[in-house]
Design an enzyme around this catalytic site. Structure first.
Site, PDB file in Angstrom:
ATOM      1  CG  HIS A   1      91.336 -25.180  10.341  1.00 54.08           C
ATOM      2  ND1 HIS A   1      92.445 -25.804   9.269  1.00 54.08           N
ATOM      3  CD2 HIS A   1      91.155 -23.836   9.478  1.00 54.08           C
ATOM      4  CE1 HIS A   1      92.731 -24.757   8.443  1.00 54.08           C
ATOM      5  NE2 HIS A   1      91.954 -23.841   8.695  1.00 54.08           N
TER       6      HIS A   1
ATOM      7  CG  HIS B   1      97.076 -22.217   8.441  1.00 53.86           C
ATOM      8  ND1 HIS B   1      97.242 -23.469   7.979  1.00 53.86           N
ATOM      9  CD2 HIS B   1      95.891 -21.599   7.862  1.00 53.86           C
ATOM     10  CE1 HIS B   1      96.220 -23.839   7.407  1.00 53.86           C
ATOM     11  NE2 HIS B   1      95.420 -22.836   7.493  1.00 53.86           N
TER      12      HIS B   1
ATOM     13  CB  CYS C   1      93.653 -23.999   4.810  1.00 53.04           C
ATOM     14  SG  CYS C   1      93.847 -22.196   4.784  1.00 53.04           S
TER      15      CYS C   1
END
Length: 409
Positions: free
Chosen positions: A301, A335, A164
């Protein structure tokens, strides 16, 4: 040391091709998440949600000579890179000069192509049908290498593979390369693909959303009733350049990168650490020579997991004042993993240009543990001159960047 600015933006997102498509959909509050009914036959999988890139015809964008070594993620990264370079006004001659490098991160090589390779090999215990281009689709630096080859880039090549934080690390590398003078400009970003094997990872660790009947209402970062991550796909690319080079070329400048914080968390390979999160934000501010009260907005995030959202909210609360606006963009497009840092940064730069803050989509009831920060629920007019951009990854990777609005004055 050089000042470092952003002069080009390119995107292939769960909304389609182009920055304009990404921006328009996010500003209209549209969700890109859908139910992947074709996954329902997979035994044990409980999450059928994703935000994939809509189907596109790669023949319209790339010749066969380039496509033969590309999985979807490399195709998307190349399309996004071309848009970013055109936006920045970078010429082919400049790409061939050796003064322009590339840093594109991903979680892995193409998961679709991994699946195709092992489905064939394990079924027949044979590689006789494998084509020579297969390896270049599944190697870890597939996107960086294929974009380099397709565009004729002869500068430095980097390919962070940190899940990520892949594109945030790539952008940070670009920042360091340009700041130090090793490269005049760097094509930075990341890409990833939607595939059931990716969602499986989050499902196995009980972090994936299972709200399969309401795909347009999940994920829900910071919300009391959130139930986990929804994986997305796409590619985000930024052209990062020295200020002197940008001014000499007369390029449009979208913003300046003034700080970068990066730290590992050795405490647990999966559980987030509010201490590490706060630490990288503090480091980024120190490098940018900014006080916490000079921050206008924090782009979180937050993915929609309880542990991650709570830790980040608490970390942000220790760094900036309670009134500073905070939001996450995962509710819009899921995501996008290796692409998330770059795609979200493109939207942050747009917020700076417009003086508006995008909200956290689907945030209906703020989790009590997140109420110490100012979570934005609606599109909010607000000066956005200085931003902290967070990205965190499994494996204890923590990254924060500081963006500032650039003006000639």
């Amino acid at each position: 040391m050089n000042r470092v600015v952003i002069t080009g933006r390119g995107a292939v997102s769960p909304y389609g091709v182009g920055v304009a498509t990404l921006v328009d959909n996010c500003w209209h509050g549209r969700s890109a998440v859908r139910c992947m009914d074709e996954w329902r036959s997979i035994k044990g999988l409980a999450s059928f949600l994703a935000a994939p890139v809509p189907r596109l015809d790669p023949k319209k964008y790339l010749p066969r000579s380039a496509r033969r070594t590309m999985g979807d993620m490399a195709i998307h990264a190349t399309i996004a890179a071309r848009e970013a370079l055109a936006d920045a006004g970078i010429t082919e001659e400049q790409l061939h000069s050796g003064e322009i490098g590339i840093a594109i991160g991903t979680t892995t090589g193409s998961p679709v192509e991994y699946n195709n390779f092992y489905a064939e090999f394990l079924s027949h215990q044979s590689i006789e049908s494998m084509k020579s281009g297969m390896f270049f689709k599944i190697m870890g630096h597939s996107c960086a290498a294929n974009v380099m080859y397709a565009l004729g880039i002869s500068g430095e090549q980097w390919a962070p593979t940190s899940a990520c934080t892949s594109s945030s690390q790539a952008m940070s590398l670009g920042y360091l390369l340009v700041k130090s003078g090793r490269q005049r400009a760097v094509i930075c970003g990341g890409a990833d693909e939607v595939h059931h094997s990716v969602t499986m990872v989050f499902d196995i660790i009980r972090a994936a959303s299972q709200d399969n009947d309401h795909p347009q209402q999940t994920p829900r970062p910071f919300d009391k009733n959130r139930d986990g991550v929804v994986c997305g796909g796409g590619a985000g690319i930024l052209v990062i350049e020295s200020l002197d080079s940008a001014l000499a070329r007369g390029a449009e400048i979208y913003g300046e990168i003034t700080g970068f914080g990066h730290a590992s968390d050795p405490g647990h390979i999966a559980n987030p650490s509010k201490t590490a999160m706060a630490g990288v934000m503090k480091k980024a501010l120190q490098e940018a020579e900014l006080r916490p009260d000079e921050i206008d907005y924090v782009n979180a995030h937050a993915t929609g997991t309880e542990q991650g959202d709570l830790a980040e909210a608490q970390a942000i609360g220790t760094i900036v004042a309670p009134a500073v606006p905070v939001s996450s963009l995962k509710g819009h497009m899921g995501h996008t993993l290796g692409a998330s840092g770059a795609l979200e940064s493109i939207l942050v730069l747009e917020m700076m240009q417009r003086g508006e803050i995008l909200p956290t989509l689907h945030l209906n009831e703020v989790d009590p543990g997140c109420r110490a920060i100012n979570l934005i629920k609606d599109l909010t007019p607000c000066p956005v001159n200085t931003v902290i951009k967070n990205n965190f990854a499994l494996g204890g990777v923590n990254v924060a960047l500081v963006f500032q609005k650039w003006s000639k004055s």
